[in-house]
Design an enzyme around this catalytic site. Structure first.
Site, PDB file in Angstrom:
ATOM      1  N   HIS A 142     -22.354  15.258  39.515  1.00 24.23           N
ATOM      2  CA  HIS A 142     -22.476  16.686  39.846  1.00 24.23           C
ATOM      3  C   HIS A 142     -23.701  17.224  39.109  1.00 24.23           C
ATOM      4  O   HIS A 142     -24.051  16.740  38.029  1.00 24.23           O
ATOM      5  CB  HIS A 142     -21.201  17.389  39.355  1.00 24.23           C
ATOM      6  N   ASP A 188     -17.377  13.127  32.353  1.00 20.91           N
ATOM      7  CA  ASP A 188     -17.140  14.342  33.137  1.00 20.91           C
ATOM      8  C   ASP A 188     -15.821  14.140  33.882  1.00 20.91           C
ATOM      9  O   ASP A 188     -15.763  13.447  34.900  1.00 20.91           O
ATOM     10  CB  ASP A 188     -18.303  14.568  34.103  1.00 20.91           C
ATOM     11  N   GLN A 237     -12.878  16.241  37.920  1.00 19.85           N
ATOM     12  CA  GLN A 237     -12.046  15.873  39.079  1.00 19.85           C
ATOM     13  C   GLN A 237     -10.851  15.016  38.669  1.00 19.85           C
ATOM     14  O   GLN A 237      -9.907  14.857  39.460  1.00 19.85           O
ATOM     15  CB  GLN A 237     -12.889  15.129  40.126  1.00 19.85           C
ATOM     16  N   LYS A 292      -9.690  23.784  38.287  1.00 23.74           N
ATOM     17  CA  LYS A 292      -9.449  22.679  39.229  1.00 23.74           C
ATOM     18  C   LYS A 292      -8.080  22.044  38.986  1.00 23.74           C
ATOM     19  O   LYS A 292      -7.636  21.211  39.761  1.00 23.74           O
ATOM     20  CB  LYS A 292     -10.537  21.613  39.095  1.00 23.74           C
ATOM     21  N   CYS A 349     -22.992  20.321  45.253  1.00 24.41           N
ATOM     22  CA  CYS A 349     -23.692  20.323  43.948  1.00 24.41           C
ATOM     23  C   CYS A 349     -23.935  18.897  43.484  1.00 24.41           C
ATOM     24  O   CYS A 349     -23.811  18.580  42.286  1.00 24.41           O
ATOM     25  CB  CYS A 349     -22.923  21.108  42.890  1.00 24.41           C
TER      26      CYS A 349
HETATM   27  N1  7TS Z   1     -18.342  18.008  37.333  1.00 26.41           N
HETATM   28  C1  7TS Z   1     -17.692  17.674  38.453  1.00 26.41           C
HETATM   29  C2  7TS Z   1     -17.395  16.225  38.746  1.00 26.41           C
HETATM   30  C3  7TS Z   1     -17.295  18.666  39.350  1.00 26.41           C
HETATM   31  O1  7TS Z   1     -16.642  18.333  40.461  1.00 26.41           O
HETATM   32  C4  7TS Z   1     -17.598  20.015  39.065  1.00 26.41           C
HETATM   33  C5  7TS Z   1     -17.280  21.122  40.026  1.00 26.41           C
HETATM   34  C6  7TS Z   1     -18.258  20.299  37.845  1.00 26.41           C
HETATM   35  C7  7TS Z   1     -18.614  19.283  37.020  1.00 26.41           C
HETATM   36  C8  7TS Z   1     -18.524  21.714  37.419  1.00 26.41           C
HETATM   37  O2  7TS Z   1     -17.320  22.363  37.169  1.00 26.41           O
HETATM   38  P1  7TS Z   1     -17.279  23.928  36.879  1.00 26.41           P
HETATM   39  O3  7TS Z   1     -15.826  24.231  36.816  1.00 26.41           O
HETATM   40  O4  7TS Z   1     -17.959  24.151  35.572  1.00 26.41           O
HETATM   41  O5  7TS Z   1     -17.957  24.594  38.022  1.00 26.41           O
HETATM   42  N2  7TS Z   1     -17.234  20.707  41.382  1.00 26.41           N
HETATM   43  C9  7TS Z   1     -17.212  21.529  42.454  1.00 26.41           C
HETATM   44  C10 7TS Z   1     -17.074  21.039  43.756  1.00 26.41           C
HETATM   45  O6  7TS Z   1     -16.931  19.864  44.040  1.00 26.41           O
HETATM   46  N3  7TS Z   1     -17.094  22.060  44.604  1.00 26.41           N
HETATM   47  O7  7TS Z   1     -17.257  23.192  43.902  1.00 26.41           O
HETATM   48  C11 7TS Z   1     -17.326  22.861  42.553  1.00 26.41           C
END
Ligand code: 7TS
Length: 424
Positions: free
Chosen positions: A140, A217, A220, A243, A381
C-alpha cells in the site's frame, strides 16, 4: 488459508461454520439493514473500512454519556474513569496481539500514521546514506511513500522484492536483495490489492539473520487472523482500528519495548514529557512518549470494544468463515464469462480483485452499485502493483465476518448485468 477449504465443501456448505452463526452476527451491525437504491445493501468494501457492531457503537456512546473526560491529567472522578477505560483498551489490544507488555502498544491515528512514525523516528535516528530498506512490489502507498521520503532525505537505498504473475512474493528473490547494508524490511502481511498472504515468518527470519529490523503492515491481517507478535518476532507491527470493526481515527503501532524506548519522540507537546524547563525537556518512556496531546480517547475505547467483539466471535471462526467465502467467491465470480481475477496467490485472504474484458473498473463499480452492491474500484492505493499487472485499476470485493454466499451471488448477478449492458 483458502486451500484449507475445498470447493466441494464450500458449495455444499451454508453460510455458517459450526461455531459462527452469520445471521446472528449480522444482527449486531445495524447498518446492514440499510437499502441502497431500493435493494438490500451488500457491503463488500471491507478492506477499505469495515462496518461497526452495536457493541462498539454502544461502548462509545456510553463513554460520551457517562464518563467522558480528558485522560492522564485530572484527579477528578470522570478523568480517572476515562483514563482507566483508555488504558484498559490498550491492555485489550496488547492481549489481542499477545504483546509482551502493554507498554509496547502505541495508539496512533491509524496504520498510516504508525508507519510514518517509525520512518520519522527510527528511520531518521538509525539509518544513514547507503543503508538499505526492502519493501515488496505489492505494498500500500502507506508502506512505500514514507520510505521514499527517507530515501530522498537521507540517501538510503530502497529495494523492492518482486512478485510473480499470481501475486506470490518471490522469497528467493527477496533473499537475494538482503545484504549486510539492509537495515529495515517493511512488508505487508496481507496485500490489500491482491489478497496475498505473504510468507511473513520467513521474511522476518531471513531479515533477522542479516541483523535487519522488520516492520509488518498488518492493516489487512488484524481483522482476519490470530496475531501473536511474540511468535512472529517482528520488530514493529502496525494496524488500523477501522478495518477491524472499530472506529476511524485510531490505530496501533506495536514495537519491541527496547526499540521503542531507543527512538526519539514523533510529535512533541503535552503528556509525552517527564520534565520541561525552558532550557530542556526529558521524555516519558513508550508508549506515552509517542502520544503527544489529547489522544483519540473514545476511539481507543471503541477499539477495545472491537477487540472484545472479535475475540468473542473467535478469530479462528472468522478466519474459517472468510476463507470459505473467498473460495466460494473465487469459483462463483470466476465463472462469470470474461471475468479475470488479478491475484491468485497460493495463500490468500478475503479479497478478490478482478476486471471484465475491456470494461473499465469504474463502470463495473457504478453498475453493481445500482444493484445495491458496494465494491471498491480504482488502484487501491497500490499503484505499483497495478502497474505490475498492466492495469490502471481493478474492481475489488473484500469480505468480512458478516458477509454471506447470497451476497457473493448478488455480486455475480450484478456482474452478469454489467456484461449484458456492455455486450450491446
Ligand atoms: N496498509 C494496508 C495494507 C492497507 O490496506 C491500508 C488501507 C493501509 C495500510 C492504510 O490504512 P489507513 O487506515 O491508515 O488508511 N487500505 C485501504 C484499502 O484497501 N482501501 O482503502 C484503504
Amino acid at each position: 488459508m483458502s486451500k484449507a477449504t475445498t470447493a466441494v465443501e464450500v458449495l455444499a456448505g451454508d453460510n455458517s461454520t459450526a461455531a459462527l452463526d452469520v445471521e446472528r452476527v449480522r444482527q449486531d451491525f445495524p447498518i446492514l439493514r440499510q437499502m441502497a437504491y431500493g435493494q438490500p445493501l451488500v457491503y463488500l468494501d471491507n478492506a477499505a473500512s469495515a462496518q461497526k457492531p452495536r457493541q462498539v457503537l454502544d461502548a462509545m456512546q456510553e463513554a460520551y454519556e457517562t464518563y467522558y473526560s480528558n485522560v492522564h491529567r485530572g484527579v477528578h472522578h470522570l478523568s480517572q474513569l476515562s483514563t482507566d477505560a483508555f488504558e484498559a483498551a490498550r491492555d485489550k489490544v496488547a492481549r489481542f496481539i499477545n504483546a509482551r507488555s502493554v507498554d509496547e502498544i502505541v495508539f496512533t491515528r491509524g496504520g498510516t500514521e504508525s508507519i510514518n512514525l517509525v520512518a520519522a523516528t527510527y528511520g531518521r535516528k538509525f539509518l544513514t546514506a547507503g543503508d538499505e530498506i526492502v519493501i515488496s512490489h505489492m505494498e500500500h502507498h502507506a508502506n512505500i511513500v514514507p520510505w521514499q521520503m527517507l530515501r530522498d532525505e537521507l540517501g538510503v537505498v530502497l529495494k523492492v522484492a518482486p512478485i510473480d504473475d499470481d501475486g506470490n512474493l518471490l522469497l528467493d528473490e527477496y533473499e537475494k536483495l538482503l545484504s549486510p547494508r539492509t537495515r529495515l524490511v517493511a512488508m505487508t502481511h496481507i496485500s490489500n490489492a491482491l489478497g496475498t498472504v505473504t510468507p511473513i515468518r520467513d521474511i522476518i527470519r531471513l531479515a533477522h539473520e542479516r541483523g535487519a529490523k522488520v516492520l509488518v503492515d498488518g492493516c489487512q491481517a488484524a481483522p482476519h487472523m490470530i496475531l501473536d507478535v511474540q511468535e512472529l518476532d517482528a520488530d514493529f507491527y502496525v494496524f488500523s482500528g477501522h478495518k477491524m470493526y472499530g472506529p476511524t481515527g485510531i490505530g496501533v503501532l506495536w514495537g519491541k519495548e527496547e526499540i521503542l524506548n531507543d527512538m526519539p519522540p514523533y510529535q512533541t507537546g503535552g503528556e509525552m514529557i517527564s520534565v520541561v524547563t525552558l532550557e530542556k525537556t526529558t521524555f516519558k518512556k513508550a508508549p506515552h512518549r509517542f502520544e503527544a496531546g489529547t489522544p483519540a480517547i473514545v476511539e481507543a475505547i471503541g477499539l477495545g470494544a472491537a477487540v472484545d467483539y472479535l475475540t468473542g466471535l473467535g478469530l479462528d471462526n472468522i478466519h474459517a468463515h472468510e476463507d470459505g467465502l473467498l473460495a466460494y467467491a473465487t469459483q462463483r465470480l470466476g465463472a462469470v464469462p470474461g471475468l479475470v481475477i488479478h491475484g491468485r496467490a497460493k495463500e490468500k485472504a478475503s479479497i478478490v480483485s478482478f476486471l471484465m474484458e475491456d470494461i473499465h473498473a469504474h463502470d463495473i463499480g457504478t453498475i453493481v452499485d445500482r444493484a445495491g452492491v458496494a465494491v471498491r474500484v480504482g488502484h487501491h492505493c497500490a499503484q505499483p502493483v497495478m502497474e505490475r499487472f498492466g492495469v490502471a485499476a481493478t474492481a475489488r470485493a473484500s469480505f468480512a465476518v458478516y458477509n454471506t454466499r447470497a451476497e457473493v451471488d448478488a455480486l455475480a448477478e450484478a456482474l452478469d448485468k454489467v456484461r449484458e449492458l456492455f455486450a450491446r
